[in-house]
Design a protein around this motif. Structure first.
Motif, short mmCIF file in Angstrom:
data_model
loop_
_atom_site.label_atom_id
_atom_site.label_comp_id
_atom_site.label_asym_id
_atom_site.label_seq_id
_atom_site.Cartn_x
_atom_site.Cartn_y
_atom_site.Cartn_z
N HIS A 129 35.90 35.59 1.00
CA HIS A 129 37.08 36.09 1.72
C HIS A 129 37.29 35.39 3.06
CE1 HIS A 129 33.74 38.48 3.24
NE2 HIS A 129 34.46 38.80 4.30
N ILE A 130 36.28 34.67 3.56
CA ILE A 130 36.45 33.91 4.80
C ILE A 130 36.52 32.41 4.53
CG2 ILE A 130 35.37 35.68 6.23
CD1 ILE A 130 32.82 34.01 6.24
N MET A 131 36.66 32.04 3.23
CA MET A 131 36.71 30.63 2.84
C MET A 131 38.06 30.28 2.22
SD MET A 131 32.97 30.40 0.98
CE MET A 131 33.42 28.84 0.22
N PRO A 132 38.89 29.50 2.92
CA PRO A 132 40.14 29.03 2.29
C PRO A 132 39.82 28.15 1.08
CG PRO A 132 40.15 28.67 4.68
CD PRO A 132 38.75 29.05 4.31
N ASP A 133 40.65 28.24 0.06
CA ASP A 133 40.47 27.45 -1.17
C ASP A 133 39.08 27.65 -1.77
OD1 ASP A 133 43.04 26.34 -0.83
OD2 ASP A 133 42.23 24.80 0.51
N ASN A 134 38.65 28.90 -1.77
CA ASN A 134 37.33 29.21 -2.31
C ASN A 134 37.32 29.10 -3.84
OD1 ASN A 134 37.84 31.93 -3.62
ND2 ASN A 134 38.47 32.42 -1.53
N PRO A 135 36.15 29.12 -4.48
CA PRO A 135 36.07 28.91 -5.94
C PRO A 135 36.86 29.93 -6.77
CG PRO A 135 33.92 28.51 -4.95
CD PRO A 135 34.79 29.06 -3.85
N THR A 136 36.97 31.17 -6.32
CA THR A 136 37.80 32.12 -7.07
C THR A 136 39.27 31.71 -7.02
OG1 THR A 136 36.29 34.00 -6.82
CG2 THR A 136 38.60 34.52 -7.20
N GLU A 137 39.75 31.31 -5.86
CA GLU A 137 41.14 30.84 -5.76
C GLU A 137 41.37 29.63 -6.64
OE1 GLU A 137 42.35 32.42 -1.29
OE2 GLU A 137 41.97 30.27 -1.62
N MET A 138 40.38 28.75 -6.73
CA MET A 138 40.53 27.55 -7.55
C MET A 138 40.66 27.88 -9.04
SD MET A 138 40.82 24.97 -5.55
CE MET A 138 41.83 26.15 -4.62
#
Length: 226
Positions: free
Chosen positions: A42-51
């Motif tokens: 939740h504090i990582m832009p473009d994190n693996p879930t979003e990908m």
């Protein structure tokens, strides 16, 4: 009095370590909760879930809170609330995840929490929907309205034995959104227990956006596979 007597004879213990729980603890001791493997997505832009969802449909952001792996503590907890009749455990984990996301500001713009639904046949068989119980915990701790107007219109086979592409085919077109006009201009937090390929969440999000294009989608799962 009966509850107190039962707890005295059979004191509640932590689902992970088996130690007796303190009066301030429910289902899990504070130590085991703190040691669950958090992703910090939740504090990582473009994190693996979003990908996993990138390019499939329009969404604002996405996160998964814990890492899921066969045999780890998160997998054991999910097994308990899905198959050992512990819906309150899923609700409690919702309050844990919800409080941590709330403290970070990640939930600040959410209007509705919407769980992935079960078909009524599976719901009747199990007696509850674990994603709904998880969503209830988030809704309660964050004081956000719970929406149960996303429905499953037909049963589908469990995703476990399907290939990546077959998982998407298995859940295509299985959802329906009641009263879509209520969600115009709103932000919906779409919630599920585990993200593997993301096929179920994708189908649900596509259904919501087809019924109400003027809606924002945010995605959250309790856990994610490596």
């Amino acid at each position: 009095m009966l509850t107190a007597l039962f707890d005295f004879i059979f004191p509640p213990v932590c689902h992970i370590c088996g130690d007796k729980l303190l009066h301030s603890e429910r289902f899990l001791c504070h130590r085991c909760i703190s040691e669950l493997p958090r992703t910090r997505y939740h504090i990582m832009p473009d994190n693996p879930t979003e990908m996993r969802f990138a390019g499939k449909f329009r969404f604002e952001r996405a996160t998964s809170h814990f890492f899921y792996a066969p045999g780890n503590h998160v997998a054991a907890l999910i097994h308990d609330f899905k198959y050992r009749n512990y819906p309150s455990l899923a609700r409690h984990l919702g309050t844990v995840v919800g409080s941590e996301l709330l403290a970070s500001g990640w939930l600040s713009d959410i209007d509705f929490v919407c769980p992935i639904p079960l078909h009524w046949w599976k719901y009747t068989s199990r007696g509850y929907n674990q994603a709904e119980e998880f969503a209830r915990g988030i809704s309660r701790i964050a004081d956000i309205d719970l929406s149960l107007e996303l429905k499953s219109t037909r049963p589908h086979r469990t995703q476990t034995s399907f290939s990546h592409s077959d998982r998407f085919k298995n859940v295509r077109g299985i959802f329906r959104l009641s009263h879509p006009e209520r969600y115009a201009g709103k932000t919906i937090l779409l919630v599920d227990d585990v993200c593997t390929t993301g096929a179920t969440l994708t189908s649900a999000a596509e259904t919501i956006q087809a019924a109400q294009p003027d809606v924002k989608i945010v995605l959250l799962t309790m856990a994610v596979t490596f």
